[in-house]
Scaffold this active site. Structure first.
Site, PDB file in Angstrom:
ATOM      1  N   TYR A   1      15.029  24.687  25.987  1.00 23.86           N
ATOM      2  CA  TYR A   1      14.636  25.848  26.798  1.00 23.86           C
ATOM      3  C   TYR A   1      13.163  26.225  26.661  1.00 23.86           C
ATOM      4  O   TYR A   1      12.757  27.279  27.133  1.00 23.86           O
ATOM      5  CB  TYR A   1      15.528  27.053  26.525  1.00 23.86           C
ATOM      6  CG  TYR A   1      15.693  27.438  25.075  1.00 23.86           C
ATOM      7  CD1 TYR A   1      14.614  27.887  24.316  1.00 23.86           C
ATOM      8  CD2 TYR A   1      16.940  27.365  24.465  1.00 23.86           C
ATOM      9  CE1 TYR A   1      14.775  28.252  22.999  1.00 23.86           C
ATOM     10  CE2 TYR A   1      17.110  27.723  23.140  1.00 23.86           C
ATOM     11  CZ  TYR A   1      16.022  28.169  22.406  1.00 23.86           C
ATOM     12  OH  TYR A   1      16.178  28.519  21.100  1.00 23.86           O
TER      13      TYR A   1
ATOM     14  N   CYS B   1      68.104  45.892  19.054  1.00 25.52           N
ATOM     15  CA  CYS B   1      69.551  46.079  19.224  1.00 25.52           C
ATOM     16  C   CYS B   1      70.332  45.881  17.935  1.00 25.52           C
ATOM     17  O   CYS B   1      71.540  46.095  17.912  1.00 25.52           O
ATOM     18  CB  CYS B   1      70.075  45.148  20.309  1.00 25.52           C
ATOM     19  SG  CYS B   1      70.149  43.419  19.811  1.00 25.52           S
TER      20      CYS B   1
ATOM     21  N   LYS C   1      22.401  31.918  27.776  1.00 22.66           N
ATOM     22  CA  LYS C   1      22.035  32.011  26.367  1.00 22.66           C
ATOM     23  C   LYS C   1      23.085  31.239  25.589  1.00 22.66           C
ATOM     24  O   LYS C   1      24.217  31.686  25.430  1.00 22.66           O
ATOM     25  CB  LYS C   1      21.984  33.473  25.918  1.00 22.66           C
ATOM     26  CG  LYS C   1      21.467  33.630  24.497  1.00 22.66           C
ATOM     27  CD  LYS C   1      21.134  35.087  24.206  1.00 22.66           C
ATOM     28  CE  LYS C   1      20.348  35.257  22.920  1.00 22.66           C
ATOM     29  NZ  LYS C   1      21.030  34.762  21.728  1.00 22.66           N
TER      30      LYS C   1
ATOM     31  N   LYS D   1      23.063  40.378  27.194  1.00 24.57           N
ATOM     32  CA  LYS D   1      24.229  39.905  26.438  1.00 24.57           C
ATOM     33  C   LYS D   1      25.534  40.222  27.158  1.00 24.57           C
ATOM     34  O   LYS D   1      25.678  41.262  27.794  1.00 24.57           O
ATOM     35  CB  LYS D   1      24.247  40.578  25.058  1.00 24.57           C
ATOM     36  CG  LYS D   1      23.023  40.284  24.210  1.00 24.57           C
ATOM     37  CD  LYS D   1      23.049  38.891  23.625  1.00 24.57           C
ATOM     38  CE  LYS D   1      24.002  38.762  22.467  1.00 24.57           C
ATOM     39  NZ  LYS D   1      23.405  39.015  21.175  1.00 24.57           N
TER      40      LYS D   1
ATOM     41  N   ASP E   1      25.286  29.661  22.771  1.00 19.13           N
ATOM     42  CA  ASP E   1      25.711  30.179  21.473  1.00 19.13           C
ATOM     43  C   ASP E   1      25.758  29.038  20.461  1.00 19.13           C
ATOM     44  O   ASP E   1      26.792  28.433  20.221  1.00 19.13           O
ATOM     45  CB  ASP E   1      27.081  30.847  21.605  1.00 19.13           C
ATOM     46  CG  ASP E   1      27.333  31.818  20.475  1.00 19.13           C
ATOM     47  OD1 ASP E   1      26.423  32.018  19.652  1.00 19.13           O
ATOM     48  OD2 ASP E   1      28.440  32.368  20.412  1.00 19.13           O
TER      49      ASP E   1
ATOM     50  N   CYS F   1      67.652  42.263  14.766  1.00 19.22           N
ATOM     51  CA  CYS F   1      66.789  42.582  15.899  1.00 19.22           C
ATOM     52  C   CYS F   1      66.327  44.041  15.822  1.00 19.22           C
ATOM     53  O   CYS F   1      67.152  44.945  15.716  1.00 19.22           O
ATOM     54  CB  CYS F   1      67.551  42.334  17.195  1.00 19.22           C
ATOM     55  SG  CYS F   1      66.648  42.913  18.649  1.00 19.22           S
TER      56      CYS F   1
ATOM     57  N   CYS G   1      66.649  36.862  18.676  1.00 18.62           N
ATOM     58  CA  CYS G   1      67.705  37.858  18.584  1.00 18.62           C
ATOM     59  C   CYS G   1      68.934  37.270  19.256  1.00 18.62           C
ATOM     60  O   CYS G   1      68.847  36.710  20.348  1.00 18.62           O
ATOM     61  CB  CYS G   1      67.276  39.134  19.314  1.00 18.62           C
ATOM     62  SG  CYS G   1      68.646  40.144  19.872  1.00 18.62           S
TER      63      CYS G   1
ATOM     64  N   GLU H   1      18.467  31.532  32.538  1.00 18.80           N
ATOM     65  CA  GLU H   1      19.193  30.469  31.826  1.00 18.80           C
ATOM     66  C   GLU H   1      20.363  31.095  31.088  1.00 18.80           C
ATOM     67  O   GLU H   1      20.317  32.257  30.728  1.00 18.80           O
ATOM     68  CB  GLU H   1      18.298  29.830  30.740  1.00 18.80           C
ATOM     69  CG  GLU H   1      17.128  29.058  31.249  1.00 18.80           C
ATOM     70  CD  GLU H   1      16.049  28.902  30.169  1.00 18.80           C
ATOM     71  OE1 GLU H   1      16.369  28.950  28.969  1.00 18.80           O
ATOM     72  OE2 GLU H   1      14.890  28.738  30.551  1.00 18.80           O
TER      73      GLU H   1
ATOM     74  N   CYS I   1      71.098  43.200  24.254  1.00 17.96           N
ATOM     75  CA  CYS I   1      69.811  43.666  23.720  1.00 17.96           C
ATOM     76  C   CYS I   1      68.955  44.225  24.859  1.00 17.96           C
ATOM     77  O   CYS I   1      68.591  43.507  25.791  1.00 17.96           O
ATOM     78  CB  CYS I   1      69.091  42.521  23.023  1.00 17.96           C
ATOM     79  SG  CYS I   1      67.487  43.011  22.361  1.00 17.96           S
TER      80      CYS I   1
HETATM   81  S1  IVH Z   1      14.214  31.608  24.508  1.00 19.51           S
HETATM   82  C1  IVH Z   1      10.559  33.328  23.422  1.00 19.51           C
HETATM   83  N1  IVH Z   1      16.290  30.703  25.808  1.00 19.51           N
HETATM   84  O1  IVH Z   1      18.487  33.056  21.369  1.00 19.51           O
HETATM   85  C2  IVH Z   1      11.949  33.061  23.637  1.00 19.51           C
HETATM   86  N2  IVH Z   1      16.581  31.410  23.569  1.00 19.51           N
HETATM   87  O2  IVH Z   1      17.329  35.692  20.349  1.00 19.51           O
HETATM   88  C3  IVH Z   1      12.609  32.346  22.537  1.00 19.51           C
HETATM   89  N3  IVH Z   1      18.871  31.128  22.720  1.00 19.51           N
HETATM   90  O3  IVH Z   1      16.719  32.013  18.563  1.00 19.51           O
HETATM   91  C4  IVH Z   1      13.970  31.922  22.806  1.00 19.51           C
HETATM   92  N4  IVH Z   1      19.724  30.234  24.550  1.00 19.51           N
HETATM   93  O4  IVH Z   1      18.497  30.440  19.463  1.00 19.51           O
HETATM   94  C5  IVH Z   1      15.839  31.208  24.660  1.00 19.51           C
HETATM   95  N5  IVH Z   1      18.059  29.815  27.067  1.00 19.51           N
HETATM   96  C6  IVH Z   1      17.593  30.330  25.911  1.00 19.51           C
HETATM   97  C7  IVH Z   1      18.410  30.510  24.788  1.00 19.51           C
HETATM   98  C8  IVH Z   1      17.875  31.069  23.637  1.00 19.51           C
HETATM   99  C9  IVH Z   1      19.961  30.609  23.294  1.00 19.51           C
HETATM  100  C10 IVH Z   1      18.804  31.683  21.357  1.00 19.51           C
HETATM  101  C11 IVH Z   1      17.770  31.042  20.495  1.00 19.51           C
HETATM  102  C12 IVH Z   1      16.909  32.138  19.932  1.00 19.51           C
HETATM  103  C13 IVH Z   1      17.699  33.354  20.230  1.00 19.51           C
HETATM  104  C14 IVH Z   1      16.749  34.476  20.569  1.00 19.51           C
END
Ligand code: IVH
Length: 676
Positions: A225, A411, A115, A314, A117, A408, A426, A113, A432
């Site tokens: 998730y 020049c 991650k 990451k 933000d 400038c 300029c 999945e 220039c």
């Molecule tokens: S799983 C046991 N899945 O990442 C696993 N976390 O460092 C628990 N996060 O606090 C989290 N996308 O806020 C999981 N697809 C994803 C995620 C995700 C973002 C964040 C979440 C968590 C942090 C973990």
């Protein structure tokens, strides 16, 4: 009353179904107007029967009173964190350790999945009804943000389908899509309020509002998730299966979630998401891999607060802190002065960054960037690094305000800044060297003359040694002259000459673009080429005729006209042509013949059937010239309502005057002719 109760229940089910289609499946079934009608009817019935209002009604998303503070809540089970991996080898190590623990040599199935933000949120559902939502906090207890999470339309207040546990917490991430974030900041800026640094902070700030009416106005979304249930009987025994079940209940998982077999496949998923990262509608800071089978997850267990069966791979951070060591002014092709921050080198967005553009002096003032400041630097995708903002509480005493130079830096010519213009320039023009170098770089660039192998360093040398001072000089170079330069040999010199030779065979639009007329980008160059067909026609055109080109306004037309009026430019063009630069004339469709073709027409006053701009577009379409200034050369004045001084002047000059009716008649003669 009973009839009302039945209708209310039916409306709520219909609305929940449409929310599901819209937010979870991204596939709405009915137009917005129909949805609004259902909501209105429900509101009306609930107003008539207040006793029938329940908290899970879709009318009850925005809470009543603002809170004094957030209450503390204890999660059903701890909200875990994830181990991080920063390289492919880290991930291979993770996979190897798991296989060792499970004593298997077989490839494992991983759920992958993005991650997200944003902020981790846990939502308690009892009997399928949203009871409570909490932030992660320290993982054991968090803050009760129920009122605010309820306002997020992609969070169902009541679950649908079957099979959800009687009592469980749905877990996921609340985030703000990038578009919504930009709009929010634009609004904040327009009303003089503080802007958010990034979508994550905006999402956090929105969720931490004590007044849920404010949260409701923020573009928040949620993606799920995972889940935590007291009684897990009947639940699918894979992570991917659970996400699928959650989708059916109305808890939307990521559209990018999938399963991959074995670590190499998983790494491909990472690379794929990394390339797509900057084009996704939301920000992600990596991808997450989870062992898909729950029995294996249980076998693997946890180390402190992180599961052994999952890892976050990451991406390089797109934002980092660094220090401004100085600000220098760069001179561009058209003389524009751009402040550039010299930074303490920092690794951001996958590369080491030591310069960042500050765009212009207004931007510099607005962000109040001073030498010595600690700043947030951002580099996303292939975008030029930029300074997002200053960390104001880290400003050292004596941090220096940056002043605009008086002349400038390259020049020494004076600096001009047109009224209302953000950019200072300029005034040195081709005197220039910075402008000369930039215009040569532009001239040889891929979308212009497309000369391979003539890089920045080479152009610097050519100009610095006085070998080339304008584009035509490039075509007078020879192998001998080039081979003499640093880091050049006979062979590479011959290649450059060959590339220059090949570039002579070009198109009019490329050539026009390459000339580097101010504000003439690719699209405008194409428009000019198609409209005039030949360079000669364009060079002899009046400013007004240039304005007839689609999307060319008075300012650009002014630049184009001034460029070709300049003797020096005409000489450069002549020498380019003499040295063999050539292109075929652009073939244009026969001009339509209509009573308006070739005629100069001025439109004034208010027309009832169209705007003045539309009338002028019509004139152009029919081969006429729409002008804004009236003279004895004008063929017709089209006078609408409240035509003022122009009407009087036209009468005095003896220019033919058309009313709206007459104008439309002339125009439609054309239309009917075309039909025959
Ligand atoms: S799983 C046991 N899945 O990442 C696993 N976390 O460092 C628990 N996060 O606090 C989290 N996308 O806020 C999981 N697809 C994803 C995620 C995700 C973002 C964040 C979440 C968590 C942090 C973990």
């Amino acid at each position: 009353m009973q009839a009302a109760a039945r209708e209310i229940e039916s409306l709520r089910l219909q609305i929940a179904h449409h929310d599901y289609r819209y937010f979870v499946l991204d596939d709405p079934e009915v137009p917005d107007a129909e949805y609004d009608r259902l909501m209105r009817r429900l509101r009306q019935l609930e107003t008539e029967h207040p006793a029938l209002v329940t908290p899970d009604s879709p009318t009850q998303r925005v809470g009543g009173r603002p809170l004094d503070k957030f209450q503390e809540v204890r999660h059903l089970s701890p909200m875990l964190s994830l181990e991080n991996a920063f390289s492919s080898d880290d991930v291979r190590g993770f996979d190897r350790r798991i296989k060792e623990r499970l004593e298997t040599g077989d490839d494992l199935m991983y759920a992958c999945e993005p991650k997200m933000d944003g902020l981790a949120i846990s939502i308690l559902y009892e009997g399928g009804v949203l009871i409570r939502a909490a932030t992660r906090g320290d993982g054991i207890t968090g803050e009760d943000v129920t009122q605010n999470v309820r306002t997020i339309r992609s969070v169902p207040l009541r679950l649908q389908g079957v099979g959800w546990p009687a009592r469980f917490e749905a877990r996921g991430e609340v985030f703000m899509p990038v578009d919504g974030f930009r709009q929010l900041n634009a609004q904040a800026e327009a009303s003089g309020e503080k802007t958010f640094v990034n979508p994550r902070n905006a999402a956090a700030g929105s969720l931490r509002q004590l007044d849920s009416r404010i949260t409701a106005a923020r573009p928040l979304e949620m993606i799920f998730y995972g889940l935590s249930a007291e009684d897990e009987t009947g639940l699918p025994q894979t992570h991917s299966g659970r996400l699928e079940a959650m989708r059916k209940w109305g808890l939307r998982p990521s559209a990018e979630a999938c399963t991959r077999l074995g670590v190499e496949e998983v790494l491909r998923y990472h690379d794929d998401m990394a390339t797509r990262r900057s084009s996704l509608p939301f920000q992600i800071d990596g991808v997450v891999y989870k062992v898909d089978r729950l029995d294996l997850q249980r076998q693997l267990g946890f180390v402190s607060r992180a599961p052994r069966w999952a890892v976050a791979h990451k991406f390089p951070a797109e934002e980092e802190l660094t220090i401004v060591r100085g600000v220098e002014w760069q001179v561009g092709r058209t003389g524009a002065l751009t402040p550039v921050a010299r930074l303490e080198p920092v690794f951001v967005g996958g590369v080491t960054v030591s310069n960042a553009t500050l765009h212009n002096i207004d931007e510099l003032r607005r962000k109040d960037i001073r030498v010595g400041d600690t700043v947030i630097v951002r580099r996303a995708g292939d975008v030029i690094p930029e300074v997002v903002s200053v960390v104001s509480d880290r400003r050292p005493p004596g941090a220096q305000v940056v002043e605009m130079p008086e002349c400038c830096p390259v020049c020494g010519s004076g600096i001009e800044r047109g009224e209302g213009e953000a950019v200072a320039r300029c005034s040195g023009g081709l005197f220039c060297q910075a402008q000369v170098k930039e215009s040569l770089r532009h001239f040889v660039s891929r979308k212009a003359m497309n000369v391979d192998g003539l890089g920045e360093k080479l152009i610097d040398q050519l100009v610095d040694r006085g070998l080339v001072s304008s584009a035509d000089g490039l075509y007078r170079l020879d192998i001998e002259k080039l081979a003499d330069l640093d880091r050049m040999g006979e062979k590479s010199a011959a290649k450059v000459i060959e590339a220059l030779e090949a570039s002579k065979d070009t198109t009019l639009e490329r050539f026009l673009f390459a000339l580097g007329v101010r504000d003439v980008g690719e699209a405008t160059a194409r428009g000019l080429a198609n409209h005039f067909g030949s360079l000669g026609a364009l060079m002899e055109a009046t400013e007004e005729q240039v304005q007839q080109v689609r999307d060319v306004g008075p300012v650009v037309a002014g630049h184009v006209h001034a460029f070709f009026a300049e003797e020096h430019n005409r000489q450069v063009i002549q020498r380019l042509v003499d040295s063999g630069v050539h292109w075929p004339d652009v073939e244009r469709p026969e001009p339509v013949s209509s009573p308006l073709s070739g005629k100069t027409i001025v439109v004034t006053g208010t027309l009832s059937s169209m705007s003045r701009e539309e009338a002028e577009a019509l004139v152009r379409k029919l081969g006429g010239v729409a002008s804004s200034s009236l003279s004895s050369k004008t063929d017709y004045l089209v006078a609408g309502e409240k035509a003022g001084s122009k009407l009087a002047k036209a009468e005095k000059l003896g220019v033919d005057i058309l009313d709206e009716q007459g104008f439309l008649q002339l125009a439609s003669m054309q239309a009917s002719d075309l039909n025959h």
